[in-house]
Design an enzyme around this catalytic site. Structure first.
Site, PDB file in Angstrom:
ATOM      1  N   SER A  32       1.694   6.814  13.090  1.00  0.00           N
ATOM      2  CA  SER A  32       0.623   6.371  12.192  1.00  0.00           C
ATOM      3  C   SER A  32      -0.714   7.002  12.586  1.00  0.00           C
ATOM      4  O   SER A  32      -1.479   7.453  11.731  1.00  0.00           O
ATOM      5  CB  SER A  32       0.494   4.844  12.221  1.00  0.00           C
ATOM      6  OG  SER A  32       1.635   4.245  11.653  1.00  0.00           O
ATOM      7  N   LYS A  61       2.578  11.117   4.795  1.00  0.00           N
ATOM      8  CA  LYS A  61       2.562  11.681   6.149  1.00  0.00           C
ATOM      9  C   LYS A  61       1.727  12.964   6.076  1.00  0.00           C
ATOM     10  O   LYS A  61       1.958  13.804   5.190  1.00  0.00           O
ATOM     11  CB  LYS A  61       3.990  11.979   6.625  1.00  0.00           C
ATOM     12  CG  LYS A  61       4.877  10.732   6.814  1.00  0.00           C
ATOM     13  CD  LYS A  61       4.711  10.100   8.180  1.00  0.00           C
ATOM     14  CE  LYS A  61       5.498   8.825   8.359  1.00  0.00           C
ATOM     15  NZ  LYS A  61       6.912   9.009   8.632  1.00  0.00           N
ATOM     16  N   TYR A 105       0.841  -1.205   0.000  1.00  0.00           N
ATOM     17  CA  TYR A 105       0.000   0.000   0.000  1.00  0.00           C
ATOM     18  C   TYR A 105       0.872   1.249   0.000  1.00  0.00           C
ATOM     19  O   TYR A 105       1.956   1.262   0.571  1.00  0.00           O
ATOM     20  CB  TYR A 105      -0.981   0.037   1.183  1.00  0.00           C
ATOM     21  CG  TYR A 105      -0.385  -0.133   2.566  1.00  0.00           C
ATOM     22  CD1 TYR A 105      -0.061  -1.399   3.055  1.00  0.00           C
ATOM     23  CD2 TYR A 105      -0.187   0.961   3.411  1.00  0.00           C
ATOM     24  CE1 TYR A 105       0.461  -1.570   4.330  1.00  0.00           C
ATOM     25  CE2 TYR A 105       0.327   0.806   4.696  1.00  0.00           C
ATOM     26  CZ  TYR A 105       0.658  -0.465   5.153  1.00  0.00           C
ATOM     27  OH  TYR A 105       1.170  -0.638   6.417  1.00  0.00           O
TER      28      TYR A 105
END
Ligand code: VOV
Length: 249
Positions: free
Chosen positions: A223, A149, A145
């Site tokens: 994340s 950011k 994938y």
């Protein structure tokens, strides 16, 4: 102004995802299908030689779900070589029965967030070179994938000081290291090369480990706060020996 992290860049990478046009494949004669399979196997053999000579690497996986039928991940020292392979495949008989599903161009990337302990340039170390020019693991499962950011209001990765980003990446690496031996990650940088900023390719022996890792990482600040993700492609290995049965109708 926040300082950019220095990257070390290795082999160029193409993720080439194709869908098979099963209707026209079924309409082809048995001889045509055999010829197409044979020619494709010869291409795989040629790439195998390149891998043996440590001049690149490749991995072939079937994809589950409707996004694509197979993924060819290719690593080569130059963009030109990737382009040549892509064109060579496009001219092949099998390609006549495939449609492009997605493609992604990037380069194997490691970043220098942590200073080298011995003062040596990490890029010169054999272990770094091996990671920048890797032989792709032929593990049972793959997950690919693209990601970015985030740059949104207060959650802007690119406005964070270097040290803060370094700390967040360290936390990230601690989560990742728990999966040693279970997951191998190849991170490829794609700023200026494709639509997202990184490609994430995970190899696993057990597909559930992919889900566990990605889920656990969702809670890492890097994340949770800064990760933006594209489409996920997941599948299983297609060895050269399995190609005829995969295409058998
Ligand atoms: C096996 C799991 C694993 C491990 C051990 C691991 C470790 C590390 C280390 C040590 C470093 C930093 C140094 C370097 O090596 O570059 C990185 C770097 C990176 N990672 Fe990672 N990562 C993993 C796995 C892993 C996953 C699953 C993801 C996707 C995130 C998610 O939430 O879905 C990811 C992303 C990245 C990215 C985009 C970068 C570059 C960011 C940047 O700003 O430069 N990564 N990563």
């Amino acid at each position: 102004m926040p300082e950019a992290v220095e990257t070390m860049d290795g082999w160029y990478c193409l993720h080439d995802l194709r869908t098979i046009d099963w209707t026209s494949w079924k309409l082809a004669t048995s001889d045509e299908r055999q010829a197409a399979i044979h020619e494709f196997q010869q291409l795989l053999e040629k790439w195998e030689q390149v891998e043996q000579n440590r001049n690149g690497s490749h991995a072939l996986y079937t994809i589950v779900g409707q996004k694509a039928d197979f993924l060819l991940m290719l690593l080569r020292p130059t963009l030109e070589e990737l382009n040549q392979i892509e064109t060579e495949f496009n001219k092949s008989k099998l390609a006549e029965f495939t449609k492009p599903a997605y493609s992604y161009v990037s380069v194997v990337e490691l970043s220098k967030y942590r200073p080298s302990k011995d003062g040596e340039d990490p890029e010169q170390k054999p272990e770094t070179q091996a990671r920048l020019k890797p032989t792709l693991p032929k593990w049972q499962y793959i997950c690919f994938y693209p990601m970015d950011k985030r740059r949104q209001g207060d959650d802007n990765w690119y406005m964070l000081p270097f040290e803060d980003r370094g700390k967040l990446m360290y936390e990230h690496s601690k989560t990742g290291r728990k999966y040693a031996g279970k997951i191998r990650q190849i991170i490829t940088g794609s700023m200026g090369l494709d639509d997202w900023e990184w490609g994430v390719t995970l190899f696993a022996h057990d597909s559930l480990e992919i889900k566990k890792l990605v889920y656990e990482m969702r809670f890492d600040e890097v994340s949770a706060r800064y990760g933006e993700f594209g489409a996920f492609y997941v599948g299983s290995i297609l060895t050269p020996e399995q190609v005829p049965s995969f295409l058998q109708i």
